[in-house]
Design an enzyme around this catalytic site. Structure first.
Site, short mmCIF file in Angstrom:
data_model
loop_
_atom_site.label_atom_id
_atom_site.label_comp_id
_atom_site.label_asym_id
_atom_site.label_seq_id
_atom_site.Cartn_x
_atom_site.Cartn_y
_atom_site.Cartn_z
N VAL A 157 0.79 -1.37 -0.16
CA VAL A 157 -0.30 0.00 -0.02
C VAL A 157 0.98 1.52 -0.02
O VAL A 157 1.83 1.28 0.58
CB VAL A 157 -0.41 -0.16 1.34
CG1 VAL A 157 -1.54 1.12 1.06
CG2 VAL A 157 -1.78 -1.14 1.21
N CYS A 158 0.20 2.21 -0.97
CA CYS A 158 1.37 3.15 -0.53
C CYS A 158 0.39 4.14 -0.42
O CYS A 158 -0.10 5.14 -0.91
CB CYS A 158 1.17 3.90 -2.64
SG CYS A 158 2.20 4.96 -2.23
N LEU A 159 0.74 5.05 1.16
CA LEU A 159 -0.19 5.67 1.87
C LEU A 159 0.98 6.77 2.81
O LEU A 159 1.01 6.00 3.80
CB LEU A 159 -1.22 4.72 2.13
CG LEU A 159 -2.16 5.47 3.32
CD1 LEU A 159 -3.37 6.55 2.45
CD2 LEU A 159 -3.11 4.40 4.46
#
Length: 197
Positions: free
Chosen positions: A95-97
């Site tokens: 996840v890119c958060l």
């Protein structure tokens, strides 16, 4: 015993307690939590897509790794089953958060991740910082087709109901049936023709 050794030992104890507390809070929030180790540092959490989104009705297993320095360092989060999203790597599920990768704070906990951060990620994708370039491009050029593709992936990869989810559905149905029966019983008792003098 040196002061830094004592401090490091104290930090490890505090970190362990915090991990246990956060995992317990997550379980008490009705998430299905599976621990793959005795220390609750390698977890699988059942996550449901947010309502009123293309992900609604989907159920994903999310891998969570809590580092030794948690909560001072952020957890590692990744989807185990496929999800079509610009900010989730299609192959690894990473996840890119920003809030997890860059602006994490010890004030956050696992409930924040699953109640706020992941739902927000699914509701408001950021196609300008993609891990899935195809999804980002489709979202920017053809939003309707992007929405259709998300729904296809939900139906194909995220529709399996877990035994716990099935149990919750059955429990809700039983409670609704009991409430209907109770309402009928109350109606019968309140009918004046049923009273004899």
């Amino acid at each position: 015993l040196c002061k830094s050794c004592y401090a490091n030992g104290t930090m490890a104890v505090l970190s362990n307690k915090r991990k246990q507390m956060d995992v317990m809070k997550l379980m008490m929030s009705e998430y299905e939590v599976e621990s793959r180790d005795d220390n609750n540092t390698d977890l699988v959490i059942q996550f449901h897509g947010p309502k009123e989104s293309a992900y609604e009705g989907g159920s994903w297993k999310v891998n969570v790794i809590l580092p030794d320095q948690y909560p001072y360092n952020s957890p590692s989060i990744g989807f185990a089953n496929k999800i079509y999203h610009p900010n989730v790597d299609f192959g690894s599920g990473s996840v890119c958060l920003d809030v997890i990768n860059q602006t994490w704070s010890p004030m956050f906990d696992l409930v924040n991740v699953f109640d706020v951060f992941l739902p927000q990620l699914l509701l408001y994708p950021n196609p300008t910082d993609p891990l899935n370039i195809e999804a980002a491009g489709l979202m920017m050029t053809d939003p309707d087709r992007y929405h259709e593709r998300v729904r296809e992936y939900v139906l194909k990869y995220a529709k399996q109901l877990t035994p716990m989810a099935i149990g919750k559905i059955h429990k809700q149905e039983r409670e609704e049936e009991r409430k209907e029966e109770d309402d009928l019983d109350e109606d019968e008792l309140s009918d004046p023709s049923d009273l004899e003098m």
